[in-house]
Design a protein around this motif. Structure first.
Motif, PDB file in Angstrom:
ATOM      1  N   THR A 105     -19.910 -80.436  17.671  1.00  0.00           N
ATOM      2  CA  THR A 105     -19.523 -80.512  16.266  1.00  0.00           C
ATOM      3  C   THR A 105     -20.622 -79.813  15.463  1.00  0.00           C
ATOM      4  O   THR A 105     -21.716 -79.570  15.977  1.00  0.00           O
ATOM      5  N   GLY A 149     -15.216 -79.530  29.230  1.00  0.00           N
ATOM      6  CA  GLY A 149     -16.151 -80.448  28.590  1.00  0.00           C
ATOM      7  C   GLY A 149     -16.232 -81.793  29.279  1.00  0.00           C
ATOM      8  O   GLY A 149     -16.774 -82.746  28.721  1.00  0.00           O
ATOM      9  N   CYS A 181     -18.286 -82.893  23.363  1.00  0.00           N
ATOM     10  CA  CYS A 181     -17.636 -82.148  22.287  1.00  0.00           C
ATOM     11  C   CYS A 181     -18.686 -81.654  21.292  1.00  0.00           C
ATOM     12  O   CYS A 181     -19.411 -82.473  20.708  1.00  0.00           O
ATOM     13  N   ALA A 221     -15.767 -73.495  22.520  1.00  0.00           N
ATOM     14  CA  ALA A 221     -15.137 -74.012  21.303  1.00  0.00           C
ATOM     15  C   ALA A 221     -14.799 -72.906  20.313  1.00  0.00           C
ATOM     16  O   ALA A 221     -13.810 -73.000  19.581  1.00  0.00           O
TER      17      ALA A 221
END
Length: 325
Positions: free
Chosen positions: A154, A140, A152, A248
């Motif tokens: 989310t 990342g 990142c 992720a």
């Protein structure tokens, strides 16, 4: 894939996945993955309308393939229980703790057709190009002179943090090329928040806004102006999981398929391929995939596990049948 019509998309058909790179000369402009068996934008499914909001053109359908799709622009005369052919406009996206539902429209709607540029199939990408993208997406991170960005995912948005040793203004300006690269390399879409260093002067913030616009001219999006805390929000079309999303939520699966790709590139004069991997990857290597690998390289395959190896660092070599290393 239609945003760069003058560039060249290449596709590498792998075991378990197809990999795409957009190239200009030897420079990678964009990348993405299609995992075999996963729904993707443009796919058409036979579905049953299970619910429809009263007075609305929106509803939910259940696909014969076993997943639900949010649909819009439904005709007024379509009622619950109807059978419909639905074309996906957004694939399902697995997030931590939930799955963001797929989206689609009637397959015969003219504005539901997924635009696709032709990709030229190659046996292998030029050496190192996919590895550079894969390594960057795995961490990342992308570095630039004087700093780096950290990306990142989310559930709300993909967040890009800018960090480094430079003064705030040159740090913000220096990060823009890396930000533009990350958006394309990692196939990021949807809502994106960029946390630049705080710039007190309005003129400095305006300069960063202008530089960001110029870097993203060919990346369709909308954005907010930088606020007083250095935050900028971008919104772009979301078509499916980014590479960051995949790492992720399914890192071991990503690493298992990468191990197979590395194994295909092993060279030597022995009669067997020895693929050494972290033990966590072994369950993801199906017998069918191993058989495919053996056919592609024309040699039997021996899988070895080594807990000292990182998930991302498989080892593959051609060995003699009696070799154990």
């Amino acid at each position: 894939m239609a945003e760069w019509p003058n560039k060249t998309w290449l596709v590498e058909r792998g075991i378990g996945e197809d990999r795409f790179l957009l190239l200009e000369g030897e420079q990678v402009l964009a990348a993405r993955i299609e995992v075999h068996g996963e729904p993707k934008p443009g796919d058409v499914y036979t579905c049953r309308l299970v619910s429809r909001t009263a007075g609305s053109a929106r509803g939910t359908v259940h696909a014969d393939a076993g997943f639900d799709i949010l649909v819009d622009k439904l005709p007024r005369d379509v009622s619950e229980g109807s059978t419909l052919d639905i074309r996906l406009t957004r694939a399902p996206i697995v997030e931590r703790g939930r799955t963001k539902m797929a989206q689609g429209r009637l397959a015969d709607a003219s504005d539901a057709v997924e635009e696709r540029a032709e990709a030229r199939e190659v046996a292998q990408f030029p050496a190192g190009l996919w590895e550079d993208v894969w390594d960057a997406a795995s961490s990342g991170r992308l570095a630039f002179p004087g700093g780096e960005i950290l990306c990142c995912p989310t559930p709300a948005m993909t967040v890009i943090d800018v960090d480094g040793d430079l003064a705030p203004k040159p740090l913000a300006l220096g990060a823009i090329e890396a930000i533009a690269q990350a958006l394309r390399w990692f196939a990021i879409g949807g809502s994106v928040g960029i946390d630049f260093p705080t710039l007190q002067a309005k003129a400095d913030r305006a300069e960063v806004n202008t530089a960001l616009d110029e870097a993203l001219l060919d990346w369709p999006h909308e954005r907010t102006a930088m606020n007083g805390f250095g935050f900028v929000q971008l919104v772009a079309r979301l078509r499916g999981p980014s590479l960051l999303d995949r790492f992720a939520t399914a890192r071991t699966a990503m690493c298992a398929r990468f191990a197979l790709r590395m194994a295909e590139r092993a060279r030597g004069d022995g009669g067997m391929l020895a693929l050494r991997i972290h033990p966590a990857l072994r369950a993801h290597l199906t017998e069918d995939w191993i058989a495919q690998l053996a056919r592609r390289i024309g040699k039997p395959v021996r899988i070895e596990t080594d807990p000292a190896l990182a998930l991302e660092a498989p080892s593959a070599q051609i060995v003699h049948h009696d070799s154990q290393s």
